[in-house]
Design an enzyme around this catalytic site. Sequence first.
Site, PDB file in Angstrom:
ATOM      1  N   TYR A  51       8.292  -2.681  -5.484  1.00 45.44           N
ATOM      2  CA  TYR A  51       8.654  -2.562  -4.067  1.00 45.44           C
ATOM      3  C   TYR A  51       9.419  -3.772  -3.555  1.00 45.44           C
ATOM      4  CZ  TYR A  51       4.874   0.928  -4.268  1.00 45.44           C
ATOM      5  OH  TYR A  51       4.060   1.967  -4.600  1.00 45.44           O
TER       6      TYR A  51
ATOM      7  N   LYS B 197       0.932  -3.593  -8.966  1.00 44.20           N
ATOM      8  CA  LYS B 197       1.215  -2.792 -10.148  1.00 44.20           C
ATOM      9  C   LYS B 197       2.217  -3.487 -11.070  1.00 44.20           C
ATOM     10  CE  LYS B 197       0.903   1.156  -6.998  1.00 44.20           C
ATOM     11  NZ  LYS B 197       1.246   0.459  -5.742  1.00 44.20           N
TER      12      LYS B 197
ATOM     13  N   HIS C  51       2.270   0.990 -13.305  1.00 41.10           N
ATOM     14  CA  HIS C  51       2.960   1.754 -12.276  1.00 41.10           C
ATOM     15  C   HIS C  51       3.436   3.113 -12.786  1.00 41.10           C
ATOM     16  CE1 HIS C  51       5.433   1.152  -8.354  1.00 41.10           C
ATOM     17  NE2 HIS C  51       4.988   2.393  -8.474  1.00 41.10           N
TER      18      HIS C  51
ATOM     19  N   ASP D  46      -2.038  -1.733  -0.489  1.00 37.00           N
ATOM     20  CA  ASP D  46      -1.460  -1.334  -1.768  1.00 37.00           C
ATOM     21  C   ASP D  46       0.019  -1.702  -1.821  1.00 37.00           C
ATOM     22  OD1 ASP D  46      -1.815   0.836  -4.223  1.00 37.00           O
ATOM     23  OD2 ASP D  46       0.200   0.877  -3.346  1.00 37.00           O
TER      24      ASP D  46
END
Length: 287
Positions: free
Chosen positions: A37, A66, A99, A32
């Site tokens: 990120y 996401k 997200h 994931d």
Amino acid sequence: MPRLGLGVWKTSNTDAAQSVSQAIQHGYRLIDTAKQYGNEPGVGAGIQDGLLQTGLNRKDLFVTTKVLNDDQGYDSTLRAFEASLKQLRLHYVDLYLIHWPVDGRFIDTWRALEELYRNGQIRAIGISNFDRDRLSELLDKTSITPVINQMEFNPLNQEKDIRQLMQLAGIQLEAWSPLGGGEALNNLVITKLAAKYQRSAAQIILRWDYQQGIVVIPKSTHVKRIIENSQLGDFELSDEDVAAIQALDQGKRGLWYDDFTWHNPTNPQAIAGGIETWDDTAKFLQK
């Protein structure tokens, strides 16, 4: 979808590449990540190395990413998805999530996800961090029900209200931050159960999740912990001990809408403002 996976929040590209490869080599099949990120290239590199080391094929893995908040909207989501595929070095993803629900945009974002799903570019579509009101709006205004709502969930924050609606709609709960940080891991009930079962505190919490049918994605960059977190199949918590952990719920969220201003698109601040990102992509790609 596997019930246990590796999360890579707050992980650099270099660490993500190493931990993803190691996780695949030690039996993980769910990975994931998210554009937010800043480590999709590292995750992609880790996937390629993990497949090489194990002889597995792409279809053996379940990969999630996401939509970033300031990419939300119909056309911008379609563009963002193509960019994520390139960063991950993949031809498709197994699960694509919104997200966070940016107010005024998440319905158009979801319609883009529906198109990508119908075109076969995504195997499943879902959401993340949707509260009851926003989930209800999404269900009322769109045609495909999300398969997943990925939420902050741990013994101290069990989101019972939203879970009730999700269960009625047939939406699977996936837990981010399932270990709840140091506060949950050091909770006296958890540490006593760890001693009772001769397991780590993390294993007790993850087994508790597993017995409730929750998908979990604990984050670690340490091989020993990656392996330890996956060793859940050879013990079972009693009903009494499951109930003891359920009684720990304090509704204690680490992050939620009140912490940010970005969810209101008319706010003068940038939509992504208030959410820290950890992006070292340029440095990683120069290596």
